[in-house]
Scaffold this motif. Structure first.
Motif, PDB file in Angstrom:
ATOM      1  N   SER A   1       4.387  -1.228   3.129  1.00 17.31           N
ATOM      2  CA  SER A   1       3.415  -1.609   3.293  1.00 17.31           C
ATOM      3  C   SER A   1       1.851  -2.383   2.710  1.00 17.31           C
ATOM      4  O   SER A   1       1.450  -2.385   3.932  1.00 17.31           O
ATOM      5  CB  SER A   1       2.982   0.141   2.468  1.00 17.31           C
ATOM      6  OG  SER A   1       1.175   0.268   2.461  1.00 17.31           O
ATOM      7  N   CYS A   2       2.206  -2.667   1.467  1.00 17.71           N
ATOM      8  CA  CYS A   2       0.955  -4.275   0.832  1.00 17.71           C
ATOM      9  C   CYS A   2       1.318  -5.210   1.733  1.00 17.71           C
ATOM     10  O   CYS A   2       0.090  -5.758   1.966  1.00 17.71           O
ATOM     11  CB  CYS A   2       1.022  -4.095   0.041  1.00 17.71           C
ATOM     12  SG  CYS A   2       1.876  -4.429  -1.261  1.00 17.71           S
ATOM     13  N   GLY A   3       2.437  -5.609   1.545  1.00 20.97           N
ATOM     14  CA  GLY A   3       3.131  -6.825   1.994  1.00 20.97           C
ATOM     15  C   GLY A   3       2.550  -8.123   1.056  1.00 20.97           C
ATOM     16  O   GLY A   3       2.608  -9.144   1.719  1.00 20.97           O
TER      17      GLY A   3
ATOM     18  N   CYS B   1       2.707  -3.110  -3.682  1.00 21.82           N
ATOM     19  CA  CYS B   1       3.067  -1.529  -3.501  1.00 21.82           C
ATOM     20  C   CYS B   1       4.403  -0.924  -4.250  1.00 21.82           C
ATOM     21  O   CYS B   1       4.195   0.166  -4.109  1.00 21.82           O
ATOM     22  CB  CYS B   1       3.239  -0.910  -2.171  1.00 21.82           C
ATOM     23  SG  CYS B   1       4.016  -1.425  -0.638  1.00 21.82           S
ATOM     24  N   GLY B   2       5.195  -1.927  -4.402  1.00 20.19           N
ATOM     25  CA  GLY B   2       7.041  -1.961  -4.655  1.00 20.19           C
ATOM     26  C   GLY B   2       8.084  -0.919  -3.684  1.00 20.19           C
ATOM     27  O   GLY B   2       8.758  -0.922  -4.847  1.00 20.19           O
ATOM     28  N   ARG B   3       7.702  -1.197  -2.565  1.00 18.35           N
ATOM     29  CA  ARG B   3       8.887  -0.681  -2.140  1.00 18.35           C
ATOM     30  C   ARG B   3       9.892  -1.330  -1.173  1.00 18.35           C
ATOM     31  O   ARG B   3      11.159  -1.163  -1.507  1.00 18.35           O
ATOM     32  CB  ARG B   3       8.436   0.333  -0.631  1.00 18.35           C
ATOM     33  CG  ARG B   3       8.337  -0.314  -0.150  1.00 18.35           C
ATOM     34  CD  ARG B   3       7.096   0.086   0.968  1.00 18.35           C
ATOM     35  NE  ARG B   3       6.242   1.000   0.464  1.00 18.35           N
ATOM     36  CZ  ARG B   3       5.442   2.216   0.317  1.00 18.35           C
ATOM     37  NH1 ARG B   3       5.804   3.003   0.474  1.00 18.35           N
ATOM     38  NH2 ARG B   3       4.648   2.393  -0.789  1.00 18.35           N
ATOM     39  N   CYS B   4       9.886  -2.539  -1.042  1.00 22.73           N
ATOM     40  CA  CYS B   4      10.350  -3.503  -0.110  1.00 22.73           C
ATOM     41  C   CYS B   4      11.672  -4.695  -0.732  1.00 22.73           C
ATOM     42  O   CYS B   4      11.637  -5.515  -0.375  1.00 22.73           O
ATOM     43  CB  CYS B   4       9.868  -4.789   1.004  1.00 22.73           C
ATOM     44  SG  CYS B   4       8.501  -5.821  -0.545  1.00 22.73           S
TER      45      CYS B   4
ATOM     46  N   CYS C   1       8.343  -8.547   0.683  1.00 24.24           N
ATOM     47  CA  CYS C   1       7.197  -9.038   1.498  1.00 24.24           C
ATOM     48  C   CYS C   1       6.482 -10.665   1.633  1.00 24.24           C
ATOM     49  O   CYS C   1       5.398 -11.259   1.435  1.00 24.24           O
ATOM     50  CB  CYS C   1       6.119  -7.963   1.927  1.00 24.24           C
ATOM     51  SG  CYS C   1       5.994  -7.826  -0.055  1.00 24.24           S
TER      52      CYS C   1
HETATM   53  S1  FES Z   1       5.502  -4.270   1.123  1.00 23.02           S
HETATM   54 FE1  FES Z   1       4.785  -3.752  -0.455  1.00 23.02          FE
HETATM   55  S2  FES Z   1       5.502  -4.667  -2.145  1.00 23.02           S
HETATM   56 FE2  FES Z   1       6.936  -5.546  -0.429  1.00 23.02          FE
END
Ligand code: FES
Ligand SMILES: Cc1cc2nc3c(=O)[nH]c(=O)nc-3n(C[C@H](O)[C@H](O)[C@H](O)COP(=O)(O)OP(=O)(O)OC[C@H]3O[C@@H](n4cnc5c(N)ncnc54)[C@H](O)[C@@H]3O)c2cc1C
Ligand code: SF4
Lengths: 274, 359
Positions: A238-240, A244-247, A255
């Motif tokens: 999401s954030c790149g 945002c904590g997911r990737c 990211c």
């Molecule tokens: S896309 Fe949000 S932490 Fe990697």
């Protein structure tokens, strides 16, 4: 201070149909973007949302960019069904580290792509062609379901004609218009077919997770070490920018630290391939 | 820094001064009555004029968390095209938070690591909000049943990073400033200097609460000795995570947690030809959609993988990156779990299982 969440404008100047489900979008950028092969962008469809894509065009071009997109969900459906030439979309990025091209100097590079996974690799292929004098060899292996699913078809002859370069294609199921190899992409990596000096190579793979898994197993089987295997991993984003904590895979955020990671760095962490 | 004494009746005066600085939010004890029961809850609320008279600083942390002041909902982060930084410009007013506990302050410092201390990407919204906060902390005077800050090497009182800190003692509070803002507030109050006896009383209170925590968490000390190693090496232990089987993926834990910050960006169209808005909304790794990719592939499946991820992020991933655990030990997730899961017991469960396996 820059707002890291704000997308700058990118105008669609051309849309090329690659396969029934893949299109390449050509963009003119509102501000110059310098990206390294493998770094990715967040593409905004206004009012709909964002999705991450790695440009498929040559990294040196800063005013224009191509992104090759598979139709597969909410954002990509709108891209395929509604977006037309002249539309203004948004971009954020580039994000991530990109491929470690400097490491590749003096080596043989084995590139393995599956389906739309050839898109990010195309940008790498261009970058490697620019430095072909510094490389020993470039071997490209590409697998798709059928001949209809092959991206960038009209470039294959050019690629194969480049010095030190070989291109090997395979399709999963036999098609009437095909005389080449039939079988999943790992069949191009069998010991007797693989014309690379295993000890002096790096491999770079991009494709669906299941392909990455079996490619990695096969590469290890033919003698590659985890340190020589680079994978373009996929995670939801999401954030790149690592917030945002997911990737993540283990402590690495794709990211920020990837999306291309060395198998040696990630192999012991949970849920790498499943 | 000098420590002063603020008699009970002067707390009102302090609050008046705080009101002059900006909007005040305090944590406050409230009687919550329902058909079934009546109990006291400590809640964060905007200051109410009528309540100042009887206001006391609660003995321990509030039920809800203060992260809403740094990561509010909803939070607009962009309008495009032609973003004019509308939201950032609007964040001007100072906000005073009264009654923060050590764990609340600890949460802020952990969030700072992610949002402003990471040199690569600073979050402009968080940064601006952080600068507008005035932090009035207070010592815990008792431990909540689920409190376990001591297990993470933390204390139920603070010694730095606040504007003012209050320590309840007999007939009033000891008050200490930790910043220029705090210093200026103190000047307005002209408090008297504290005496040696009062300081001793404060230190004794602090020691008592620490002892209370030590006693109630004695069984878990081992499990918290190296939780990073425990969670990463014990990740695959099937039996070890058994307590997580009652998780129903409701996301309550991440919502109440003062340091769970994971979010998602979400765009909304305002209609043809108009600007679109982008919001940042809280997300939860306990939800399936958090990690699910196009085509339905989910690297955190089944549910147990989601459950483990929360621990993995808090005690391993975050620790690898920032050398700190992403947990304050406030116990809010324990109080709010629908599946009745206690984080302390989960870590102990993994520890016990590993010892069984390793002999
Ligand atoms: S896309 Fe949000 S932490 Fe990697
Ligand atoms: C670094 C990176 C590079 C990529 N490069 C390409 C590319 O060059 N060409 C291409 O066709 N595809 C690429 N993908 C995959 C592409 O991002 C997904 O297909 C796309 O996000 C699907 O969006 P959707 O809204 O249509 O799908 P939905 O399933 O409806 O997804 C909803 C949202 O989830 C997120 N999401 C879903 N799947 C993924 C995913 N695999 N990775 C990250 N986020 C996801 C997106 O924010 C998306 O908008 C890349 C993915 C990553 C992580
Ligand atoms: S994980 Fe639980 S105990 Fe730790 S800070 Fe979050 S809510 Fe508090």
């Amino acid at each position: 201070m820059d707002n890291i969440y704000y997308p700058f404008e990118a105008e669609v100047t051309d849309i090329k149909k690659e396969t029934p489900t893949i299109k390449t979008f050509h963009f003119k950028l509102a501000k110059p973007v310098t990206f390294k092969a493998g770094q990715f962008m967040q593409l905004t469809v206004p009012g709909i949302g964002e999705a991450p894509f790695t440009p498929s065009s040559r990294p040196g071009e800063v005013q224009e960019m191509e992104i090759t997109i598979l139709k597969t969900g909410r954002v990509t459906d709108v891209l395929h069904n509604e977006v037309k030439v002249g539309d203004r979309l948004g971009l954020r990025g580039p994000f991530g580290k990109g491929y470690p091209i400097d490491k590749f100097i003096g080596k043989e590079i084995l590139i393995i792509g599956g389906g739309v996974g050839l898109a990010p690799l195309r940008s790498l292929i261009y970058a490697l062609f620019d430095r072909v004098d510094d490389l020993k060899k470039i071997s490209i292996c590409y697998g798709t379901k059928t001949t209809k699913d092959q991206c960038f078809k009209d470039e294959y002859d050019k690629w194969a004609a480049m010095p030190k370069t070989s291109l090997n294609l395979t399709i999963d199921v036999l098609c009437p218009d095909w005389e080449g190899t039939v079988g999943v992409v790992t069949c191009l990596l069998e010991k007797d077919r693989l014309d690379v000096d295993v000890r002096n190579s790096y491999t770079v793979s991009c494709g669906p997770q299941i392909m990455l898994k079996f490619v990695t197993i096969k590469l290890m089987e033919v003698g590659f070490k985890p340190e020589q295997i680079y994978l373009s991993m996929n995670r939801r984003m999401s954030c790149g920018v690592g917030k945002c904590g997911r990737c993540n895979i283990g402590p690495y955020y794709l990211c920020k630290d990837g999306p291309d990671l060395c198998y040696a760095d990630i192999k012991d962490y949970p849920n790498v391939f499943d | 820094m000098k420590v002063y004494f603020l008699p009970d009746e002067k707390l009102k005066e302090l609050i008046k001064v705080l009101k002059g600085l900006g909007k005040v939010f305090w944590s406050r004890e409230r009687e919550i009555t329902s058909a079934r029961e009546s109990r006291t809850k400590i809640k964060i609320e905007e200051l109410e004029e009528d309540a100042i008279q009887d206001y006391r600083i609660p003995g321990f942390r509030s039920y809800d968390s203060f992260k809403t002041f740094l990561l509010p909902l909803p939070s607009k982060v962009a309008e495009y095209p032609d973003d004019e930084w509308i939201d950032i410009k609007n964040i001007k007013q100072k906000t005073v938070l009264l009654g923060l506990k050590a764990c609340d302050l600890c949460a802020f410092s952990l969030l700072d690591k992610v949002f402003i201390e990471d040199p690569e990407f600073i979050d402009p919204f968080y940064k601006r909000r952080r600068q507008t906060l005035i932090l009035i902390t207070s010592d815990c005077t008792r431990a909540g049943k689920s409190c376990f800050c001591n297990l993470l090497g933390r204390t139920p009182y603070v010694t730095s990073n606040f504007d003012l800190n209050l320590s309840e003692i007999k007939d009033g509070y000891l008050i200490e400033s930790g910043s220029e803002i705090g210093e200026n507030i103190l000047k307005n109050l002209s408090p008297v200097e504290s005496n040696e006896e009062q300081i001793q009383e404060r230190d004794k209170n602090r020691k008592n609460v620490m002892e209370e925590l030590t006693a109630q968490n004695a069984d878990f000390v081992e499990a918290f000795s190296n939780p990073d190693i425990l969670v990463s090496e014990g990740y695959k232990s099937e039996e070890g995570w058994n307590l997580g089987r009652t998780c129903v993926s409701c996301g309550a834990c991440t919502n109440v947690c003062p340091v769970c910050y994971c979010f998602t960006l979400f765009d909304r169209s305002q209609g043809e030809g108009k600007k679109s808005k982008r919001f940042r909304v809280w997300d939860s790794c306990q939800f399936k959609g958090f990690s699910q990719m196009a085509g339905g592939l989910n690297p955190r499946f089944p549910l147990m993988e989601q459950f483990k991820n929360r621990y993995y992020h808090k005690f391993f991933r975050f620790h690898e990156r920032y050398n700190e655990y992403k947990c304050t030990g406030c116990g809010r997730c324990i109080d709010n779990c629908l599946g009745d899961i206690d984080m302390r017991e989960v870590l102990s469960g993994i520890k016990i299982e590993r010892e069984k396996v390793n002999g």
